[in-house]
Design a protein around this motif. Structure first.
Motif, PDB file in Angstrom:
ATOM      1  N   THR A   1       3.594   5.300  -4.522  1.00 11.07           N
ATOM      2  CA  THR A   1       2.982   4.196  -4.066  1.00 11.07           C
ATOM      3  C   THR A   1       2.382   4.648  -2.610  1.00 11.07           C
ATOM      4  OG1 THR A   1       4.581   2.947  -4.945  1.00 11.07           O
ATOM      5  CG2 THR A   1       3.094   1.917  -3.655  1.00 11.07           C
TER       6      THR A   1
ATOM      7  N   ASN B   1       9.825  -5.779   2.316  1.00 10.80           N
ATOM      8  CA  ASN B   1      10.850  -5.026   2.650  1.00 10.80           C
ATOM      9  C   ASN B   1      10.851  -5.079   4.309  1.00 10.80           C
ATOM     10  OD1 ASN B   1      12.621  -2.888   3.270  1.00 10.80           O
ATOM     11  ND2 ASN B   1      11.296  -1.182   2.802  1.00 10.80           N
TER      12      ASN B   1
ATOM     13  N   ASP C   1       1.677  -5.102  -2.627  1.00 12.81           N
ATOM     14  CA  ASP C   1       2.698  -4.272  -2.924  1.00 12.81           C
ATOM     15  C   ASP C   1       3.868  -4.937  -3.670  1.00 12.81           C
ATOM     16  OD1 ASP C   1       5.038  -2.420  -2.737  1.00 12.81           O
ATOM     17  OD2 ASP C   1       4.274  -1.547  -0.835  1.00 12.81           O
TER      18      ASP C   1
ATOM     19  N   SER D   1       9.567   4.511  -8.928  1.00  5.64           N
ATOM     20  CA  SER D   1      10.663   4.516  -7.786  1.00  5.64           C
ATOM     21  C   SER D   1      11.284   3.175  -7.751  1.00  5.64           C
ATOM     22  CB  SER D   1       9.797   4.526  -6.565  1.00  5.64           C
ATOM     23  OG  SER D   1      10.369   4.849  -5.445  1.00  5.64           O
ATOM     24  N   LYS D   2      10.966   2.220  -7.842  1.00  4.97           N
ATOM     25  CA  LYS D   2      11.822   1.039  -7.819  1.00  4.97           C
ATOM     26  C   LYS D   2      12.015   0.490  -9.123  1.00  4.97           C
ATOM     27  CE  LYS D   2      11.855   1.118  -3.204  1.00  4.97           C
ATOM     28  NZ  LYS D   2      11.182   2.535  -2.987  1.00  4.97           N
TER      29      LYS D   2
HETATM   30  C1  LIG Z   1       7.390  -1.920   0.319  1.00  5.27           C
HETATM   31  C2  LIG Z   1       7.433  -0.605  -0.272  1.00  5.27           C
HETATM   32  N1  LIG Z   1       6.393   0.139  -0.833  1.00  5.27           N
HETATM   33  C3  LIG Z   1       6.487   1.250  -1.171  1.00  5.27           C
HETATM   34  C4  LIG Z   1       7.527   1.994  -1.043  1.00  5.27           C
HETATM   35  C5  LIG Z   1       7.336   3.472  -1.699  1.00  5.27           C
HETATM   36  O1  LIG Z   1       7.521   3.766  -3.008  1.00  5.27           O
HETATM   37  P1  LIG Z   1       7.139   4.978  -3.650  1.00  5.27           P
HETATM   38  O2  LIG Z   1       8.405   5.847  -4.011  1.00  5.27           O
HETATM   39  O3  LIG Z   1       6.538   4.732  -4.694  1.00  5.27           O
HETATM   40  O4  LIG Z   1       6.302   5.901  -2.471  1.00  5.27           O
HETATM   41  C6  LIG Z   1       8.778   1.608  -0.518  1.00  5.27           C
HETATM   42  C7  LIG Z   1       9.847   2.394  -0.511  1.00  5.27           C
HETATM   43  O5  LIG Z   1      10.801   1.800  -0.076  1.00  5.27           O
HETATM   44  C8  LIG Z   1       8.553   0.291  -0.298  1.00  5.27           C
HETATM   45  O6  LIG Z   1       9.829  -0.178   0.430  1.00  5.27           O
END
Ligand SMILES: Cc1ncc(COP(=O)(O)O)c(C=O)c1O
Length: 385
Positions: A91, A166, A194, A226-227
């Motif tokens: 991301t 977050n 996001d 990732s998530k």
């Molecule tokens: C709100 C948010 N967006 C993106 C990401 C990052 O994701 P990626 O691992 O795909 O870069 C995070 C990671 O904690 C996040 O908290």
């Protein structure tokens, strides 16, 4: 010799030094800042990664937006149309692409505050100004509309929304989505949503909304392995593009050039994407159970300690706890580290700038989590709250 994208004098702050020292001395026993799903004892299905060894991974098939097969797998998972998906390694990389797509150097992007701290760096690395708009703590962290309006300038190109956010775990409200769409139309702004934590919701909220597939303004919706399946190391994320057809067509044509300059998503993970997303349902379930379990334990500790207040998260992987202002956030964090071996984030790390807050990850193993939050309550009692 160096650009100003990174600030001069990259000295670690007092807190970073204290954490390093505690780690080296073996004093850090409990890390409540970890958000690495692969390091918290969660089960991953056996055979989940066998598709990574598929011999098709030996074939290089450059495809700026990702292979048709991988995009089809992501489309099946997200419900977004495959021909409007762009795959990236993460991301973070997707943000880089979008800032290059939408901004000239010096243009601005609006981002929520408090939120994900990496936005500052991701924008600085693209020469883009990040302007904060506030989330309203008293209103369940919904968008503070007047603050967002004040943050607008003639150089604003897009508004970032993070839902669930977050670290507050708050979700976009349907009424705020309508307001944002109207604003974006009036000022010709793009929306960047996001939604990486969208699979982790704690309660039904009929008034919550997604921007995925929003057709009235140019909208980019972000997610990733990732998530979604707890595999950040696989390096596969996606951006869904929606909006008026002409805007989408133009955005895709430009994004194709940007993505073609990097071609960063590895072949094996694209071959394996379908299998990873399918087997990932079990991981997602384990993560959800872990989050709910830890949140329940946190609620119990906070309920027994009136000096602590939990901001009920609606989703996501973290929780914000308000602590008494008997110490500064930094003193709380360093005190917890020195006296209990417990590491938490200070609220300021996420730009929580009113009140005294600690942020904890809901991912750690239960025994670790329980011991960590009990230490916070014990410290509050001992330190005179
Ligand atoms: C709100 C948010 N967006 C993106 C990401 C990052 O994701 P990626 O691992 O795909 O870069 C995070 C990671 O904690 C996040 O908290």
């Amino acid at each position: 010799m160096f650009s100003r994208r990174l600030a001069a004098g990259l000295q670690p702050n007092r807190l970073a030094l204290a954490v390093d020292q505690a780690r080296v001395a073996g004093r850090l026993r409990i890390d409540l800042t970890t958000t690495n799903p692969t390091a918290v004892g969660l089960p991953y299905p056996a055979g989940m990664t066998t598709a990574l060894a598929d011999a098709r991974g030996l074939v290089y098939e450059p495809a700026p937006f990702g292979t048709a097969e991988a995009r089809a797998a992501v489309a099946a998972f997200t419900g977004l149309p495959a021909d409007r998906l762009v795959l990236t390694a993460s991301t973070s990389e997707a943000y880089g692409f979008l800032f290059k797509l939408l901004c000239d150097p010096g243009d601005a992007i609006l981002a929520p505050r408090p939120s994900y701290p990496l936005f500052d760096l991701l924008s600085a690395l693209e020469g883009v100004e990040l302007t904060a708009y506030r989330l309203d703590a008293d209103g369940g962290w919904c968008i503070d509309r007047s603050s967002l309006e004040r943050a607008l300038s003639s150089r604003t190109r897009a508004v970032i929304v993070v839902s669930p956010n977050n670290p507050t775990g708050s979700r976009l409200r349907a009424a705020d989505r309508e307001w944002l769409v109207d604003l974006a139309r009036r000022y010709r702004l793009a929306l960047v949503s996001d939604e990486v934590f969208a699979d982790y919701l704690f309660a039904d909220r009929p008034d919550a909304a997604s921007l995925a597939g929003e057709s009235r303004v140019l909208t980019f919706t972000l997610g990733g392995l990732s998530k979604a399946v707890g595999l950040p190391q696989m390096k596969l994320a996606w951006t869904g593009i929606s909006g008026p057809d002409d805007d989408v067509r133009e955005a895709l044509a430009r994004l194709e050039i940007i993505a073609d300059s990097y071609l960063s998503v590895a072949a094996p993970v694209q071959v394996a994407a379908g299998r990873l997303l399918e087997a990932g349902a079990a991981v997602r379930r384990s993560i959800r159970l872990r989050l709910e379990r830890n949140l329940q334990a946190l609620r119990a500790v906070v309920a027994a300690m009136p000096a602590l207040t939990l901001y009920e998260p609606e989703g996501g992987w973290s929780a914000v706890v308000r602590v008494p202002a008997i110490r500064s956030e930094e003193e709380w964090v360093i005190g917890l580290l020195d006296e209990y071996g417990v590491l938490v984030h200070p609220g300021w790390f996420f730009d929580l700038d009113t009140g005294t807050h600690l942020v904890v990850s809901l991912l750690p193993p239960p025994e670790t989590f329980d011991a960590g939050v009990r230490s916070i309550a014990d410290a509050a009692a001992r330190w005179g709250a």
